[in-house]
Design an enzyme around this catalytic site. Sequence first.
Site, PDB file in Angstrom:
ATOM      1  CE  LYS A 155      -2.532  -1.843   3.495  1.00 15.83           C
ATOM      2  NZ  LYS A 155      -2.077  -3.167   3.286  1.00 15.83           N
ATOM      3  CB  ILE A 156       3.485   2.586   2.275  1.00 17.84           C
ATOM      4  CG1 ILE A 156       2.422   2.552   3.458  1.00 17.84           C
ATOM      5  CG2 ILE A 156       4.409   3.618   2.346  1.00 17.84           C
ATOM      6  CD1 ILE A 156       2.939   2.418   4.930  1.00 17.84           C
ATOM      7  CG  ASP A 175       6.435  -6.716  -3.405  1.00 21.48           C
ATOM      8  OD1 ASP A 175       5.945  -7.943  -2.793  1.00 21.48           O
ATOM      9  OD2 ASP A 175       5.941  -5.911  -2.564  1.00 21.48           O
ATOM     10  CB  CYS A 204       9.494  -4.800   2.478  1.00 17.71           C
ATOM     11  SG  CYS A 204      11.315  -4.525   2.804  1.00 17.71           S
ATOM     12  CB  THR A 231       9.059   6.119   5.815  1.00 21.13           C
ATOM     13  OG1 THR A 231       8.656   5.050   4.632  1.00 21.13           O
ATOM     14  CG2 THR A 231       9.540   7.441   5.293  1.00 21.13           C
ATOM     15  NE  ARG A 233       7.624  -1.090  12.127  1.00 19.70           N
ATOM     16  CZ  ARG A 233       6.724  -0.412  11.968  1.00 19.70           C
ATOM     17  NH1 ARG A 233       6.941   0.788  11.330  1.00 19.70           N
ATOM     18  NH2 ARG A 233       5.323  -0.585  12.244  1.00 19.70           N
ATOM     19  CG  ASP A 257       9.399   8.724  10.011  1.00 18.40           C
ATOM     20  OD1 ASP A 257       9.593   9.649  10.730  1.00 18.40           O
ATOM     21  OD2 ASP A 257       8.293   7.884   9.864  1.00 18.40           O
ATOM     22  CD  GLU A 262      11.767   3.855  15.372  1.00 19.76           C
ATOM     23  OE1 GLU A 262      12.357   4.067  14.364  1.00 19.76           O
ATOM     24  OE2 GLU A 262      10.656   3.574  15.413  1.00 19.76           O
ATOM     25  CG  HIS A 294       7.844   5.670  13.830  1.00 17.58           C
ATOM     26  ND1 HIS A 294       8.427   4.303  14.099  1.00 17.58           N
ATOM     27  CD2 HIS A 294       6.839   5.369  13.198  1.00 17.58           C
ATOM     28  CE1 HIS A 294       7.774   3.440  13.657  1.00 17.58           C
ATOM     29  NE2 HIS A 294       6.757   3.962  12.990  1.00 17.58           N
TER      30      HIS A 294
HETATM   31  P1  NAI Z   1       1.825  -3.768   2.887  1.00 16.89           P
HETATM   32  O1  NAI Z   1       1.671  -5.077   3.351  1.00 16.89           O
HETATM   33  O2  NAI Z   1       0.716  -3.215   2.152  1.00 16.89           O
HETATM   34  O3  NAI Z   1       3.169  -4.029   1.992  1.00 16.89           O
HETATM   35  C1  NAI Z   1       4.306  -4.531   2.269  1.00 16.89           C
HETATM   36  C2  NAI Z   1       4.918  -4.942   0.666  1.00 16.89           C
HETATM   37  O4  NAI Z   1       6.023  -5.558   0.987  1.00 16.89           O
HETATM   38  C3  NAI Z   1       4.067  -6.160   0.127  1.00 16.89           C
HETATM   39  O5  NAI Z   1       3.833  -5.960  -1.261  1.00 16.89           O
HETATM   40  C4  NAI Z   1       4.882  -7.503   0.391  1.00 16.89           C
HETATM   41  O6  NAI Z   1       4.771  -8.312  -0.657  1.00 16.89           O
HETATM   42  C5  NAI Z   1       6.237  -6.917   0.361  1.00 16.89           C
HETATM   43  N1  NAI Z   1       7.418  -7.697   0.679  1.00 16.89           N
HETATM   44  C6  NAI Z   1       7.129  -8.532   1.734  1.00 16.89           C
HETATM   45  N2  NAI Z   1       8.453  -9.304   1.999  1.00 16.89           N
HETATM   46  C7  NAI Z   1       9.131  -8.548   1.082  1.00 16.89           C
HETATM   47  C8  NAI Z   1      10.547  -9.049   0.683  1.00 16.89           C
HETATM   48  N3  NAI Z   1      11.213  -9.801   1.427  1.00 16.89           N
HETATM   49  N4  NAI Z   1      11.309  -8.076  -0.143  1.00 16.89           N
HETATM   50  C9  NAI Z   1      10.532  -7.200  -0.659  1.00 16.89           C
HETATM   51  N5  NAI Z   1       9.090  -7.074  -0.553  1.00 16.89           N
HETATM   52  C10 NAI Z   1       8.495  -7.746   0.275  1.00 16.89           C
HETATM   53  O7  NAI Z   1       2.365  -2.774   3.919  1.00 16.89           O
HETATM   54  P2  NAI Z   1       2.340  -1.183   4.084  1.00 16.89           P
HETATM   55  O8  NAI Z   1       1.123  -0.578   4.661  1.00 16.89           O
HETATM   56  O9  NAI Z   1       2.604  -0.597   2.425  1.00 16.89           O
HETATM   57  O10 NAI Z   1       3.384  -0.773   5.117  1.00 16.89           O
HETATM   58  C11 NAI Z   1       4.810  -1.252   4.958  1.00 16.89           C
HETATM   59  C12 NAI Z   1       5.738  -1.054   6.047  1.00 16.89           C
HETATM   60  O11 NAI Z   1       5.668   0.535   6.391  1.00 16.89           O
HETATM   61  C13 NAI Z   1       4.948  -1.489   7.166  1.00 16.89           C
HETATM   62  O12 NAI Z   1       5.454  -2.944   7.600  1.00 16.89           O
HETATM   63  C14 NAI Z   1       5.563  -0.746   8.403  1.00 16.89           C
HETATM   64  O13 NAI Z   1       6.602  -1.244   9.121  1.00 16.89           O
HETATM   65  C15 NAI Z   1       5.807   0.598   7.720  1.00 16.89           C
HETATM   66  N6  NAI Z   1       5.067   1.650   8.313  1.00 16.89           N
HETATM   67  C16 NAI Z   1       5.655   2.658   8.808  1.00 16.89           C
HETATM   68  C17 NAI Z   1       4.766   3.835   9.295  1.00 16.89           C
HETATM   69  C18 NAI Z   1       5.752   5.140   9.711  1.00 16.89           C
HETATM   70  O14 NAI Z   1       4.971   5.980  10.497  1.00 16.89           O
HETATM   71  N7  NAI Z   1       6.876   5.460   9.369  1.00 16.89           N
HETATM   72  C19 NAI Z   1       3.393   3.790   9.472  1.00 16.89           C
HETATM   73  C20 NAI Z   1       2.707   2.749   8.831  1.00 16.89           C
HETATM   74  C21 NAI Z   1       3.626   1.482   8.414  1.00 16.89           C
END
Ligand code: NAI
Length: 328
Positions: A155-156, A175, A204, A231, A233, A257, A262, A294
């Site tokens: 999504k992000i 991905d 990811c 942004t 982890r 971020d 952290e 963050h």
């Molecule tokens: P999501 O689940 O929609 O997307 C994650 C993507 O990573 C998926 O397409 C998945 O197939 C891919 N993925 C999984 N394993 C992988 C690998 N080994 N290599 C490459 N790609 C891989 O998650 P979303 O919502 O996009 O969030 C992503 C991350 O953003 C979260 O896990 C979270 O850690 C972080 N986040 C950070 C925030 C902040 O305030 N800085 C706020 C919200 C989320």
Amino acid sequence: MRITFFDAKSYDTESFDAIKANYPDLELEYWEAELNPKTAAYVTDSEAVCAFVNANAGADTLRVLASRGVKLLLMRCAGYNNVDLEAATANGIKVMRVPGYSPEAVAELAMTLASAVNRHIHKAYIRVRENNFSLQGLTGKNFYGKTAGIIGTGKIGAAMARICRGYGMRVLGYDKYPNKSLDFVEYVSLEQLLRESDLISLHCPLMKETYHMINIFTINQMKDGVILVNTSRGGLIDTNDLIQGIRERKFSGVGLDVYEEEKDNVFENHEDDIMMHSVTSRLLSFPNVIVTSHQGFFTEEALAAIAETTLGNAEAYLKGEKAGTELN
Ligand code: NAI
């Protein structure tokens, strides 16, 4: 059902209080304390607790929560790498989260960090305030026509890919499960993405297989002068290797971020403290690194969506319905 909120800040109470009238079956109790085995022991008469991203939701905490009668852990965030899901299940605690409250909020911050380090906004801001109108050392590069590499196009990552396309960039994606709706993204191997990208943005999740995916080996595969943004982890990047790469002038800029260590800093004011973490201090000392605390999630829209989904999760649990946000 009463929900005890841990680590509740004024912005949390505001966004949850704004909608609580729509959930008459829920009583909200706000605690400033963070969640850990000690604080968990004080929970009384709450079937549910609500915690944020850096909470300690390991096996010890979950065991104590279960002993206090807690049956539901509501994570008011997307990432759940701090939750021991096996222990939660073993202790009879259901865990729910907010999977996608506002992907654009995080993606827009990722591009903000990339643009800020690229155009040295952090330096320009200070300079002009000091009546220094010199441009020396502030040269940036056009993003237009350059290549963006998005690692993790969920999504992000998808929102970031769309932003990069808007800047006129070629967009590469890596991905494990390519996102078919992103027809403008060229999916390539990680090696090719590292080799060809001028801007690399990490989106990811942190898992065993992605832990330290950015290390000195992968950094050496990157283009000289690359901009790296995280942004997602902190654990995705080996910070000591990043520091080595920065010292070897691999990067024209780095925007973080999130970063390892952290946890002891985030969301608190430590301005009068002596910083005990040399790795963080070193990161903060580089002129081409911008660190934020963050705050990717931190927009009005995202806070409102987090509150709505979290209370919706609690209500679905109460009614015995599936919300689709259950983690166990
Ligand atoms: P999501 O689940 O929609 O997307 C994650 C993507 O990573 C998926 O397409 C998945 O197939 C891919 N993925 C999984 N394993 C992988 C690998 N080994 N290599 C490459 N790609 C891989 O998650 P979303 O919502 O996009 O969030 C992503 C991350 O953003 C979260 O896990 C979270 O850690 C972080 N986040 C950070 C925030 C902040 O305030 N800085 C706020 C919200 C989320």
